[in-house]
Design a protein around this motif. Sequence first.
Motif, PDB file in Angstrom:
ATOM      1  N   PHE A 102     -36.408 -76.857  22.264  1.00 21.39           N
ATOM      2  CA  PHE A 102     -35.738 -76.938  20.973  1.00 21.39           C
ATOM      3  C   PHE A 102     -36.732 -77.427  19.919  1.00 21.39           C
ATOM      4  O   PHE A 102     -37.466 -78.387  20.150  1.00 21.39           O
ATOM      5  CB  PHE A 102     -34.555 -77.915  21.030  1.00 21.39           C
ATOM      6  CG  PHE A 102     -33.431 -77.463  21.916  1.00 21.39           C
ATOM      7  CD1 PHE A 102     -32.396 -76.700  21.414  1.00 21.39           C
ATOM      8  CD2 PHE A 102     -33.413 -77.795  23.265  1.00 21.39           C
ATOM      9  CE1 PHE A 102     -31.361 -76.279  22.233  1.00 21.39           C
ATOM     10  CE2 PHE A 102     -32.386 -77.384  24.090  1.00 21.39           C
ATOM     11  CZ  PHE A 102     -31.352 -76.621  23.574  1.00 21.39           C
ATOM     12  N   TYR A 103     -36.749 -76.746  18.783  1.00 24.00           N
ATOM     13  CA  TYR A 103     -37.547 -77.176  17.641  1.00 24.00           C
ATOM     14  C   TYR A 103     -36.596 -77.711  16.576  1.00 24.00           C
ATOM     15  O   TYR A 103     -35.642 -77.025  16.187  1.00 24.00           O
ATOM     16  CB  TYR A 103     -38.360 -76.019  17.064  1.00 24.00           C
ATOM     17  CG  TYR A 103     -39.473 -75.525  17.957  1.00 24.00           C
ATOM     18  CD1 TYR A 103     -40.744 -76.100  17.909  1.00 24.00           C
ATOM     19  CD2 TYR A 103     -39.267 -74.476  18.857  1.00 24.00           C
ATOM     20  CE1 TYR A 103     -41.778 -75.641  18.714  1.00 24.00           C
ATOM     21  CE2 TYR A 103     -40.287 -74.011  19.673  1.00 24.00           C
ATOM     22  CZ  TYR A 103     -41.540 -74.604  19.593  1.00 24.00           C
ATOM     23  OH  TYR A 103     -42.558 -74.150  20.399  1.00 24.00           O
ATOM     24  N   LEU A 104     -36.841 -78.921  16.108  1.00 24.63           N
ATOM     25  CA  LEU A 104     -36.013 -79.542  15.081  1.00 24.63           C
ATOM     26  C   LEU A 104     -36.836 -79.719  13.812  1.00 24.63           C
ATOM     27  O   LEU A 104     -37.881 -80.385  13.821  1.00 24.63           O
ATOM     28  CB  LEU A 104     -35.505 -80.920  15.540  1.00 24.63           C
ATOM     29  CG  LEU A 104     -34.226 -80.965  16.385  1.00 24.63           C
ATOM     30  CD1 LEU A 104     -34.431 -80.262  17.713  1.00 24.63           C
ATOM     31  CD2 LEU A 104     -33.801 -82.401  16.600  1.00 24.63           C
ATOM     32  N   ASN A 161     -43.972 -70.386  22.054  1.00 32.19           N
ATOM     33  CA  ASN A 161     -45.027 -71.241  21.529  1.00 32.19           C
ATOM     34  C   ASN A 161     -45.490 -70.883  20.115  1.00 32.19           C
ATOM     35  O   ASN A 161     -46.558 -71.306  19.691  1.00 32.19           O
ATOM     36  CB  ASN A 161     -46.239 -71.197  22.473  1.00 32.19           C
ATOM     37  CG  ASN A 161     -45.900 -71.686  23.853  1.00 32.19           C
ATOM     38  OD1 ASN A 161     -45.455 -72.805  24.029  1.00 32.19           O
ATOM     39  ND2 ASN A 161     -46.090 -70.827  24.852  1.00 32.19           N
ATOM     40  N   ARG A 162     -44.675 -70.122  19.390  1.00 36.27           N
ATOM     41  CA  ARG A 162     -45.028 -69.800  18.004  1.00 36.27           C
ATOM     42  C   ARG A 162     -43.823 -70.011  17.106  1.00 36.27           C
ATOM     43  O   ARG A 162     -42.689 -69.812  17.517  1.00 36.27           O
ATOM     44  CB  ARG A 162     -45.528 -68.356  17.882  1.00 36.27           C
ATOM     45  CG  ARG A 162     -46.869 -68.112  18.539  1.00 36.27           C
ATOM     46  CD  ARG A 162     -47.413 -66.758  18.179  1.00 36.27           C
ATOM     47  NE  ARG A 162     -46.571 -65.688  18.710  1.00 36.27           N
ATOM     48  CZ  ARG A 162     -46.674 -64.409  18.354  1.00 36.27           C
ATOM     49  NH1 ARG A 162     -47.558 -64.040  17.464  1.00 36.27           N
ATOM     50  NH2 ARG A 162     -45.885 -63.505  18.888  1.00 36.27           N
ATOM     51  N   VAL A 175     -33.587 -74.916  16.193  1.00 37.18           N
ATOM     52  CA  VAL A 175     -33.652 -73.591  16.809  1.00 37.18           C
ATOM     53  C   VAL A 175     -34.144 -73.754  18.243  1.00 37.18           C
ATOM     54  O   VAL A 175     -34.867 -74.697  18.556  1.00 37.18           O
ATOM     55  CB  VAL A 175     -34.585 -72.633  16.033  1.00 37.18           C
ATOM     56  CG1 VAL A 175     -34.041 -72.356  14.646  1.00 37.18           C
ATOM     57  CG2 VAL A 175     -36.001 -73.192  15.955  1.00 37.18           C
ATOM     58  N   ALA A 176     -33.738 -72.831  19.093  1.00 37.81           N
ATOM     59  CA  ALA A 176     -34.130 -72.870  20.501  1.00 37.81           C
ATOM     60  C   ALA A 176     -34.929 -71.628  20.844  1.00 37.81           C
ATOM     61  O   ALA A 176     -34.774 -70.571  20.217  1.00 37.81           O
ATOM     62  CB  ALA A 176     -32.900 -72.964  21.399  1.00 37.81           C
ATOM     63  N   GLU A 198     -38.220 -70.463  12.468  1.00 41.32           N
ATOM     64  CA  GLU A 198     -37.738 -69.428  13.379  1.00 41.32           C
ATOM     65  C   GLU A 198     -38.704 -69.350  14.549  1.00 41.32           C
ATOM     66  O   GLU A 198     -39.922 -69.408  14.357  1.00 41.32           O
ATOM     67  CB  GLU A 198     -37.667 -68.078  12.669  1.00 41.32           C
ATOM     68  CG  GLU A 198     -37.175 -66.928  13.529  1.00 41.32           C
ATOM     69  CD  GLU A 198     -37.168 -65.605  12.779  1.00 41.32           C
ATOM     70  OE1 GLU A 198     -37.030 -64.564  13.443  1.00 41.32           O
ATOM     71  OE2 GLU A 198     -37.329 -65.627  11.541  1.00 41.32           O
ATOM     72  N   THR A 199     -38.178 -69.247  15.769  1.00 42.16           N
ATOM     73  CA  THR A 199     -39.049 -69.162  16.940  1.00 42.16           C
ATOM     74  C   THR A 199     -39.536 -67.735  17.145  1.00 42.16           C
ATOM     75  O   THR A 199     -38.795 -66.772  16.952  1.00 42.16           O
ATOM     76  CB  THR A 199     -38.321 -69.620  18.214  1.00 42.16           C
ATOM     77  OG1 THR A 199     -37.145 -68.829  18.403  1.00 42.16           O
ATOM     78  CG2 THR A 199     -37.957 -71.095  18.140  1.00 42.16           C
TER      79      THR A 199
END
Length: 280
Positions: A49-51, A86-87, A41-42, A81-82
């Motif tokens: 990007f969080y993987l 920063n959360r 998700v970005a 889910e972003t």
Amino acid sequence: MIKIIQAGIIVLLTAGVLLAQTPDVRLLGRIVTPAEVVQMVATADGQRFYLLLDNGNIQLHLQDGQLLNTIAVGQDVTAIETLGANRLLLSKKDKQQVIITGVFPRVQISTQNAPFTGPDNAPVTIVIYDDFECPYCAREAGPLKNLLKKYPEQVKLVFKNFPLAMHKNARIAAIAGLAAQNQGMFWPLHDLMFANYRQLNLEKIKELAGSVGLDMDRLEKDMKDKKLSERINADIQEGKKIGVRGTPTLFINGRRVQKRSIESLSQMIDEELARSQQAE
């Protein structure tokens, strides 16, 4: 097994109409992961990007693929889910959803040639992204000066330019500051420009520069040097890359400051001093 993800931007739609010509495809970065990617998700701005990996970790990457941080969350996390930059909202198998706050990794910031005050080899470096027409930046200048007095041997303050488009004189003030740095007079002009941030324009800046004893012929010549403008552009691009969106934005040893009170800043500095002592 090492997995590689290539991230790019494909521009296909304009005004809701599918374009017939070949789309513009650009490779922006490559992300290498040590395990299978369950989900990626970005953030809304596309900068991070969080993987979610099947080994129970979440990796945080910049747009160009640079790994910022790895967070262990457990293999029972099935989706992410972003929530802002920063959360994260984590979905766990057969469990209630949990919100993780404060995903603030250390970032690398170049301080080469940037104006600074304090000991060059100080164990703690505060980097501030500032705008000379920003009222909040002007308000922060005094407390930061007091903070340096509190930690005279332990803290170095580094100034980075981040003039905002809404402030029409901020960029020329930034250029004047760097030109004053060429004469070893950045901080005196810095203080006066913040003290007069409401009145800043080219003539006022020149008046302030003259009052601190700058060589005005040299100042005006240096302000025309394109290299100073390039340095400001580099500060802005670097700031955007690490998540700077407004001013003032501060980092302490690469950790983003969330609360700018003297108490909070002092707490972060004390944590970094303790960390440096443990590393010795």
